[in-house]
Design a protein around this motif. Structure first.
Motif, PDB file in Angstrom:
ATOM      1  N   SER A 118     -62.806 152.177 -75.889  1.00 62.98           N
ATOM      2  CA  SER A 118     -62.129 151.902 -77.160  1.00 62.98           C
ATOM      3  C   SER A 118     -61.426 150.548 -77.086  1.00 62.98           C
ATOM      4  N   ALA A 159     -54.012 148.561 -72.708  1.00 63.57           N
ATOM      5  CA  ALA A 159     -52.886 149.501 -72.766  1.00 63.57           C
ATOM      6  C   ALA A 159     -52.686 150.191 -71.416  1.00 63.57           C
ATOM      7  N   LEU A 160     -53.780 150.540 -70.748  1.00 64.74           N
ATOM      8  CA  LEU A 160     -53.678 151.155 -69.426  1.00 64.74           C
ATOM      9  C   LEU A 160     -53.097 150.163 -68.418  1.00 64.74           C
ATOM     10  N   VAL A 215     -52.181 157.188 -73.238  1.00 61.09           N
ATOM     11  CA  VAL A 215     -53.269 156.267 -73.603  1.00 61.09           C
ATOM     12  C   VAL A 215     -54.619 156.940 -73.392  1.00 61.09           C
ATOM     13  N   LEU A 216     -54.766 157.656 -72.272  1.00 65.34           N
ATOM     14  CA  LEU A 216     -56.032 158.325 -71.990  1.00 65.34           C
ATOM     15  C   LEU A 216     -56.366 159.393 -73.033  1.00 65.34           C
ATOM     16  N   SER A 217     -55.354 160.134 -73.471  1.00 70.89           N
ATOM     17  CA  SER A 217     -55.616 161.203 -74.435  1.00 70.89           C
ATOM     18  C   SER A 217     -55.761 160.678 -75.863  1.00 70.89           C
ATOM     19  N   GLU A 239     -59.646 155.509 -65.876  1.00 65.58           N
ATOM     20  CA  GLU A 239     -60.295 155.764 -67.157  1.00 65.58           C
ATOM     21  C   GLU A 239     -61.202 156.995 -67.111  1.00 65.58           C
ATOM     22  N   SER A 252     -57.239 157.790 -76.764  1.00 67.15           N
ATOM     23  CA  SER A 252     -58.398 156.922 -76.998  1.00 67.15           C
ATOM     24  C   SER A 252     -59.548 157.327 -76.100  1.00 67.15           C
ATOM     25  N   LYS A 253     -60.741 156.887 -76.494  1.00 63.98           N
ATOM     26  CA  LYS A 253     -61.945 157.191 -75.727  1.00 63.98           C
ATOM     27  C   LYS A 253     -62.280 156.002 -74.823  1.00 63.98           C
ATOM     28  N   PRO A 254     -62.989 156.259 -73.716  1.00 64.77           N
ATOM     29  CA  PRO A 254     -63.403 155.146 -72.866  1.00 64.77           C
ATOM     30  C   PRO A 254     -64.143 154.079 -73.667  1.00 64.77           C
ATOM     31  N   ARG A 256     -57.936 149.807 -75.137  1.00 62.70           N
ATOM     32  CA  ARG A 256     -57.605 150.876 -74.187  1.00 62.70           C
ATOM     33  C   ARG A 256     -57.321 150.321 -72.793  1.00 62.70           C
ATOM     34  N   ALA A 257     -58.199 149.468 -72.304  1.00 61.31           N
ATOM     35  CA  ALA A 257     -58.022 148.909 -70.958  1.00 61.31           C
ATOM     36  C   ALA A 257     -56.714 148.119 -70.872  1.00 61.31           C
TER      37      ALA A 257
END
Length: 192
Positions: A47, A53-54, A39-41, A104, A43-45, A50-51
């Motif tokens: 996005s 998914a993390l 997920v970190l690779s 993140e 997407s960008k902070p 993203r949160a």
């Protein structure tokens, strides 16, 4: 003779089941960590999604009630069932706010899995290390096996997450009620 054979068979079965569980805690944790890194690779902070998914990747391997119960330790028994549930939700929100924001910030760090060691009562520790360009950060995950392996504590550079919060919450509970502690934790979890 038959009882010796039965005892041997039982011992063999238990040994095999123990061997089958060996390494499974590390494998479970590695699956979650790999998903976090993916997920970190990908997407960008900031996005969209993203949160979430993390959170999904991290929460799949943590045991919320076990974390809350161990954090409160003997104080857990002083909480009514509805207070336990409310505390657990508030505590998880606090952890999410605090620790997911730190996650993140990671970029190209590597996570090395160093091994798994048994503890008492069917628990294990999985030792890992985050390797950056400038330092190495040891992280030990403590897991318990229920239906599957779940994390109940994280030790970062020798500091236990559970013990750290336990000390803070015990001091508060020495002077305040469970309801007051829960309100404090809810406020901390909702802070920007």
């Amino acid at each position: 003779m038959a009882s010796r054979i039965a005892a041997f068979a039982l011992a063999w079965t238990l040994a095999l089941s123990g061997m089958a569980l060996a390494g499974q805690a590390q494998d479970t944790l590695k699956t979650s960590v790999d998903e976090v890194l993916r997920v970190l690779s990908a997407s960008k902070p900031g996005s969209p999604g993203r949160a979430e998914a993390l959170y999904k990747a991290v929460s799949s391997v943590f045991d919320p009630e076990e974390l809350a119960r161990r954090t409160l330790a003997t104080n857990w028994d002083a909480f009514k069932p509805e207070e336990r549930e409310r505390f657990t939700k508030a505590f998880l929100k606090l952890l999410e706010r605090t620790y997911l924001r730190r996650i993140e910030a990671y970029t190209d760090e590597k996570v090395l899995f160093l091994g798994e060691a048994p503890l008492a009562d069917g628990r294990v520790e999985v030792s890992t290390k985050i390797v950056t360009s400038t330092k190495e950060v040891p992280i030990v995950y403590r897991l318990i096996h229920k239906a599957d392996w779940k994390v109940y504590d994280v030790v970062i550079e020798g500091v236990s997450l559970v013990q750290n919060y336990r000390n803070q919450f015990s001091q508060i509970l020495a002077k305040e009620t469970p309801a007051q502690l829960i309100a404090r934790v809810e406020t901390m979890g909702n802070a920007s």
